[in-house]
Design a protein around this motif. Structure first.
Motif, PDB file in Angstrom:
ATOM      1  N   ASP A 463       5.467  -6.329   3.862  1.00  0.00           N
ATOM      2  CA  ASP A 463       5.490  -5.894   5.250  1.00  0.00           C
ATOM      3  C   ASP A 463       6.622  -6.634   5.967  1.00  0.00           C
ATOM      4  OD1 ASP A 463       3.746  -4.586   7.585  1.00  0.00           O
ATOM      5  OD2 ASP A 463       4.395  -6.578   8.229  1.00  0.00           O
ATOM      6  N   ASP A 464       7.290  -5.932   6.882  1.00  0.00           N
ATOM      7  CA  ASP A 464       8.440  -6.548   7.559  1.00  0.00           C
ATOM      8  C   ASP A 464       8.065  -7.382   8.771  1.00  0.00           C
ATOM      9  OD1 ASP A 464       7.667  -4.590   9.311  1.00  0.00           O
ATOM     10  OD2 ASP A 464       9.616  -3.594   9.436  1.00  0.00           O
ATOM     11  N   GLY A 465       6.775  -7.609   8.955  1.00  0.00           N
ATOM     12  CA  GLY A 465       6.316  -8.417  10.088  1.00  0.00           C
ATOM     13  C   GLY A 465       5.747  -7.598  11.228  1.00  0.00           C
ATOM     14  N   THR A 466       5.981  -6.278  11.217  1.00  0.00           N
ATOM     15  CA  THR A 466       5.446  -5.421  12.279  1.00  0.00           C
ATOM     16  C   THR A 466       3.990  -5.054  12.042  1.00  0.00           C
ATOM     17  OG1 THR A 466       6.124  -3.372  11.154  1.00  0.00           O
ATOM     18  CG2 THR A 466       7.731  -4.427  12.619  1.00  0.00           C
ATOM     19  N   GLY A 467       3.513  -5.204  10.802  1.00  0.00           N
ATOM     20  CA  GLY A 467       2.140  -4.848  10.475  1.00  0.00           C
ATOM     21  C   GLY A 467       1.945  -3.400  10.077  1.00  0.00           C
ATOM     22  N   GLN A 468       3.008  -2.574  10.097  1.00  0.00           N
ATOM     23  CA  GLN A 468       2.864  -1.157   9.772  1.00  0.00           C
ATOM     24  C   GLN A 468       2.492  -0.955   8.303  1.00  0.00           C
ATOM     25  OE1 GLN A 468       6.735   0.327  10.971  1.00  0.00           O
ATOM     26  NE2 GLN A 468       5.966   0.947  12.984  1.00  0.00           N
ATOM     27  N   ILE A 469       3.280  -1.557   7.407  1.00  0.00           N
ATOM     28  CA  ILE A 469       2.973  -1.435   5.981  1.00  0.00           C
ATOM     29  C   ILE A 469       1.664  -2.163   5.665  1.00  0.00           C
ATOM     30  CG2 ILE A 469       3.698  -2.267   3.707  1.00  0.00           C
ATOM     31  CD1 ILE A 469       6.449  -1.347   4.280  1.00  0.00           C
ATOM     32  N   ALA A 470       1.434  -3.289   6.295  1.00  0.00           N
ATOM     33  CA  ALA A 470       0.201  -4.040   6.049  1.00  0.00           C
ATOM     34  C   ALA A 470      -1.028  -3.188   6.353  1.00  0.00           C
ATOM     35  CB  ALA A 470       0.191  -5.314   6.895  1.00  0.00           C
ATOM     36  N   ALA A 477      -5.622   0.342  -0.303  1.00  0.00           N
ATOM     37  CA  ALA A 477      -6.242  -0.533  -1.302  1.00  0.00           C
ATOM     38  C   ALA A 477      -7.764  -0.544  -1.158  1.00  0.00           C
ATOM     39  CB  ALA A 477      -5.677  -1.943  -1.175  1.00  0.00           C
ATOM     40  N   SER A 478      -8.249  -0.581   0.082  1.00  0.00           N
ATOM     41  CA  SER A 478      -9.691  -0.596   0.306  1.00  0.00           C
ATOM     42  C   SER A 478     -10.321   0.720  -0.124  1.00  0.00           C
ATOM     43  CB  SER A 478      -9.991  -0.855   1.785  1.00  0.00           C
ATOM     44  OG  SER A 478      -9.451  -2.087   2.202  1.00  0.00           O
ATOM     45  N   PHE A 479      -9.675   1.839   0.226  1.00  0.00           N
ATOM     46  CA  PHE A 479     -10.218   3.154  -0.105  1.00  0.00           C
ATOM     47  C   PHE A 479     -10.206   3.397  -1.612  1.00  0.00           C
ATOM     48  CE2 PHE A 479      -9.381   7.640  -1.053  1.00  0.00           C
ATOM     49  CZ  PHE A 479     -10.495   8.231  -0.462  1.00  0.00           C
ATOM     50  N   ALA A 480      -9.098   3.076  -2.295  1.00  0.00           N
ATOM     51  CA  ALA A 480      -8.967   3.399  -3.713  1.00  0.00           C
ATOM     52  C   ALA A 480      -9.772   2.461  -4.603  1.00  0.00           C
ATOM     53  CB  ALA A 480      -7.486   3.366  -4.115  1.00  0.00           C
ATOM     54  N   SER A 481      -9.925   1.195  -4.208  1.00  0.00           N
ATOM     55  CA  SER A 481     -10.623   0.219  -5.049  1.00  0.00           C
ATOM     56  C   SER A 481     -12.093   0.087  -4.698  1.00  0.00           C
ATOM     57  CB  SER A 481      -9.957  -1.145  -4.935  1.00  0.00           C
ATOM     58  OG  SER A 481     -10.137  -1.687  -3.637  1.00  0.00           O
ATOM     59  N   GLY A 482     -12.441   0.516  -3.488  1.00  0.00           N
ATOM     60  CA  GLY A 482     -13.812   0.324  -3.036  1.00  0.00           C
ATOM     61  C   GLY A 482     -14.108  -1.086  -2.599  1.00  0.00           C
ATOM     62  N   ILE A 483     -13.102  -1.925  -2.511  1.00  0.00           N
ATOM     63  CA  ILE A 483     -13.254  -3.328  -2.112  1.00  0.00           C
ATOM     64  C   ILE A 483     -12.473  -3.536  -0.812  1.00  0.00           C
ATOM     65  CG2 ILE A 483     -12.835  -5.733  -2.760  1.00  0.00           C
ATOM     66  CD1 ILE A 483     -12.832  -4.796  -5.688  1.00  0.00           C
ATOM     67  N   PRO A 484     -13.106  -3.979   0.254  1.00  0.00           N
ATOM     68  CA  PRO A 484     -12.372  -4.206   1.510  1.00  0.00           C
ATOM     69  C   PRO A 484     -11.251  -5.232   1.307  1.00  0.00           C
ATOM     70  CG  PRO A 484     -14.741  -4.275   1.867  1.00  0.00           C
ATOM     71  CD  PRO A 484     -14.538  -4.278   0.382  1.00  0.00           C
ATOM     72  N   PRO A 488      -2.069  -9.335   5.609  1.00  0.00           N
ATOM     73  CA  PRO A 488      -1.578  -9.844   6.894  1.00  0.00           C
ATOM     74  C   PRO A 488      -0.152  -9.351   7.168  1.00  0.00           C
ATOM     75  CG  PRO A 488      -1.415 -11.543   5.222  1.00  0.00           C
ATOM     76  CD  PRO A 488      -2.120 -10.386   4.579  1.00  0.00           C
ATOM     77  N   PRO A 489       0.260  -9.290   8.421  1.00  0.00           N
ATOM     78  CA  PRO A 489       1.668  -8.954   8.718  1.00  0.00           C
ATOM     79  C   PRO A 489       2.616  -9.889   7.959  1.00  0.00           C
ATOM     80  CG  PRO A 489       0.347  -8.962  10.721  1.00  0.00           C
ATOM     81  CD  PRO A 489      -0.534  -9.499   9.634  1.00  0.00           C
ATOM     82  N   GLY A 490       3.603  -9.276   7.327  1.00  0.00           N
ATOM     83  CA  GLY A 490       4.545 -10.035   6.512  1.00  0.00           C
ATOM     84  C   GLY A 490       4.075 -10.275   5.096  1.00  0.00           C
TER      85      GLY A 490
END
Length: 790
Positions: A463-470, A477-484, A488-490
């Motif tokens: 993540d570039d620090g904006t939190g968008q990719i995060a 990851a939560s949806f596909a793995s079933g694990i929350p 974090p940003p960055g």
């Protein structure tokens, strides 16, 4: 290798003995360490086998040229060696990294820490990463380009060949000189050196060069300009003759580059995924953006941007030669190098802020070689070892707006990301060689090297620090793995196969190999050599720098290997009026490394390094140095290369493929591997007074078409393949001037690409655009050279 092909190679070699070429491809000048010159022509002395030998006595294909000839031909960097060496190709990646190929063998990768297949040396000291070689052409005595695998004496990662620059050395008498050049685009280059004794047994040489040029590219949309050159280069050498049998040589060199990075040309809008209502909408009118005209100078880039790079390099080295006995010498080579880069690239080739990257990185490299060499009767031998320790850190800071930068439906979108690739590389090797003279005319040679390399990797897409990719990848990851999971940003956003996020991704690649070479050499007389050799060489594996959504993209590619067969001849005719040599070669190529794509769930086809299990290269080359009359010299060389992919990588099936389509690379030739390359250079020099000579010369370098990447053969890819082609071209350079016949001064008017030929050096695809890089337009100028003393 088939018996018919072996027969063809032997027949070709026999024919070469009658009329083929001179791998010298250089205008020889007398060398004080050579045998007495024949008919007034001096021999070029080379160190291709880590000892001084006449070029025509070395049983391998070598192109050698003096420093004066390099300057006369306009060869200012390693990228320009195609003007001299047939079979040599240079390209720039989309991130500005140089890549070199010899006889079709090279590795096109954007990663800073990648080991090249064509390695560069300065006085046998390695410049282990290609970007380090930028300033190597300063104040040279000569260059030697060794073709074919060179792993036994010069180390692994030389499957394509090796380039050894030889610096001009300190003199035992005062010598100094300078060179001034003024040319098109307000070019002003200044170079000077001073050399001589500074104490008992101590001699020194210092050389400095500054290159200045204004913009040569223009933005064909808004008229802005780019392409300034600001390059400073220097070297200091100190030789200490400790005693008759002991000598120490110290070197300090460095350069700083504040030039503006060359920008690519926009060819076409080729989105990674179809732009539709269900995907990310196009932010700018890319489909209607005008492609660049066929003009070397044209480009498009974001208005008002700062495209200056800030890159520097320095290296310290020490060489000691100690005679242990009259027949045995101990040599030590020690070096430490540091490279740091900061390169801005506008990666979309348009005036829109769709894709731009700041590439920063640094390399620290230490190497140590110890070797013993000696002679005993008919035997020459060498034994030694190497240790190299490298640390590489690389960071891509990218701003992107592409059709692929988001999940379907546009729920999560992002405009930027970072990629880091940190590597620690340790290499250990031991080597030896043995030459045995069976008779005055027949010699056997053998050499071997065992290498072990341990490569540790740490890196991911962040993540570039904006939190968008995060946010996006936390949800995925939560949806596909079933694990929350929460990124974090960055934080690192590269997922493993189970869709689990790690704070960072690490890996190791530990490999070893045994390179070897054997040859038989027949020398019926002092002017003719026939040889045949078999060589096994390796190039180490690599971790890529890629925007990796999945760890599969950053898995390493394993080492590649080549088994090379070569036969050749070198001869001189008519009292050295004609020097000829030629060679035929065949390479069995295993696990060729290249950039491809890997098919992944959810993400589809994404870039990754892959290996081609089986491929081959065969070809022939010929060079001639002809002196028909006094003052006239003609250098001519030609190379034919036939490369072929013989099997497909197991994954992927092919670039830009979907998992349901059957794609194949089989039968395709390698990228950056033109079938035909030729160079012809002629110069005539004659006296116009008792002290002044007039000269005129020209050179023509030509190559046939090739391509920038492998593509599958299916019809849907055919339009894209045409966009990624690199057409063949011929370039003409010229020079004319006067010089004192004692070599004290020289005035030269010169022109490069004097017919302003449009030509492409690389065509590839990045993000949603297909792009290309062009060569330089027509340039011209005047150079004045003066020498004091000596």
């Amino acid at each position: 290798m088939s018996s018919s092909l072996k027969s063809l190679m032997m027949l070709s070699c026999a024919a070469s003995a009658l009329f083929l070429t001179s791998a010298a491809n250089a205008q020889a000048t007398p060398d004080t360490s050579a045998a007495a010159p024949d008919n007034g022509y001096g021999d070029i002395i080379v160190t291709a086998q880590k000892r001084s030998e006449r070029l025509r006595d070395v049983p391998m294909s070598i192109t050698a040229a003096t420093g004066d000839e390099l300057r006369s031909r306009g060869i200012a960097s390693t990228d320009d060696l195609g003007k001299l060496v047939t079979g040599f190709t240079a390209a720039r990646t989309g991130t500005g990294m140089p890549v070199y190929f010899i006889r079709g063998v090279g590795f096109f990768d954007t990663t800073l820490g990648v080991s090249p297949a064509v390695t560069v040396y300065m006085d046998q000291v390695p410049l282990p990463y290609s970007p380090m070689s930028r300033g190597a052409t300063l104040d040279l005595a000569r260059v030697e380009v060794l073709k074919g695998p060179q792993g036994t004496l010069f180390g692994q990662n030389s499957t394509g060949g090796a380039i050894n620059y030889i610096a001009a050395k300190p003199t035992d008498q005062f010598d100094a000189g300078f060179e001034l050049t003024a040319g098109r685009f307000r070019q002003v280059d200044a170079e000077g050196y001073i050399s001589g004794p500074i104490g008992e047994g101590l001699t020194a040489r210092v050389a400095v060069r500054n290159e200045y040029r204004d913009e040569w590219q223009y933005n064909y949309v808004n008229g802005e300009k780019n392409g300034k050159r600001r390059f400073l280069n220097g070297r200091a050498l100190l030789d200490w003759q400790i005693s008759d049998g002991a000598k120490l040589s110290l070197s300090a060199s460095g350069w700083k580059d504040r030039s503006e990075a060359q920008q690519e040309q926009f060819v076409a809008f080729t989105p990674l995924v179809p732009v539709s209502a269900g995907g990310r909408p196009a932010a700018f009118p890319f489909p209607t953006f005008p492609p660049a005209p066929n003009n070397n100078r044209a480009a498009a880039f974001d208005p008002g941007g700062d495209l200056r790079q800030d890159t520097h390099f320095y290296q310290f080295s020490a060489r000691g030669d100690f005679d242990l006995t009259d027949a045995v010498t101990l040599t030590s080579l020690t070096s430490y190098a540091k490279f740091k880069s900061f390169i801005p690239i506008d990666q979309d080739g348009t005036i829109y802020p769709m894709a731009s990257t700041l590439i920063s990185g640094n390399i620290r490299s230490f190497s140590q070689e110890l070797r013993l060499a000696g002679t005993s009767g008919p035997v020459q031998w060498m034994i030694g070892g190497n240790y190299q320790n490298d640390t590489v850190k690389e960071l891509f800071d990218s701003d992107v707006i592409t059709s692929g930068a988001g999940f379907p439906g546009g729920t999560f979108l992002w405009n930027g990301f970072k990629m880091n690739n940190d590597q620690k590389v340790r290499t250990y090797s031991g080597f030896g060689s043995l030459d045995y003279a069976l008779s005055d005319t027949l010699k056997l040679q053998g050499s071997v090297r065992y290498s072990k390399q341990d490569r540790d990797f740490s890196g991911c897409a962040r993540d570039d620090g904006t939190g968008q990719i995060a946010a996006a990848f936390s949800f995925l990851a939560s949806f596909a793995s079933g694990i929350p999971q929460v990124i974090p940003p960055g934080g690192c956003a590269t997922l493993n196969d189970a869709f689990i996020v790690a704070p960072n991704n690490t890996g190791t690649l530990n490999e070893d190999n045994l390179s070897w070479r054997g040859s038989i050499n027949y020398k019926p007389n002092d002017t003719t050599l026939l040889y045949a050799s078999i060589t096994k060489g390796y190039k180490s594996g690599s971790f890529p720098t890629l925007p990796a959504s999945n760890t599969a993209q950053i898995r390493p590619v394993k080492q590649e290997s080549i088994q090379a067969y070569e036969a050749g001849v070198k001869t001189s005719l008519l009292d050295r009026a004609v020097d000829l040599d030629g060679a035929v070669f065949y390479y069995d190529y295993s696990d060729k490394q290249l950039q491809g794509y890997v098919a992944l769930p959810i993400f589809g086809n994404l870039p990754s390094l892959v290996s081609i299990p089986k491929s081959r290269v065969w070809g022939t080359e010929a060079n001639a140095l002809i002196r028909p009359v006094k003052g006239l010299s003609i250098n001519a060389g030609i190379t034919y290369i036939n490369s072929k992919v013989q099997s497909d990588p197991s994954n992927p099936k092919g670039p830009y493929a979907t998992p349901t389509q059957n794609d194949s690379f089989i039968g395709q030739s390698f990228p950056f591997s033109p079938k035909w390359q030729s160079v012809v250079d002629a110069q005539y020099q004659f006296p116009i007074s008792e002290t002044v000579d007039f000269f005129v010369g020209a050179s023509v370098s030509s190559r046939s078409s090739t391509k920038g990447t492998l593509l599958s053969g299916r019809p849907a890819v055919a339009p894209l393949e045409a966009k990624l082609s690199i057409p063949g071209y011929s370039l003409v350079d010229g020079r004319i001037g006067v010089t004192s016949n004692d070599g004290i001064w020289r005035v030269e008017l010169w022109g490069r690409n004097i017919f302003d030929k449009f030509y492409v050096t690389n065509a590839n695809r990045g993000n949603d655009t297909t792009y290309r890089f062009t060569g330089m337009p027509a340039t011209y100028g005047v150079t004045f050279k003066y020498r004091f003393g000596g």
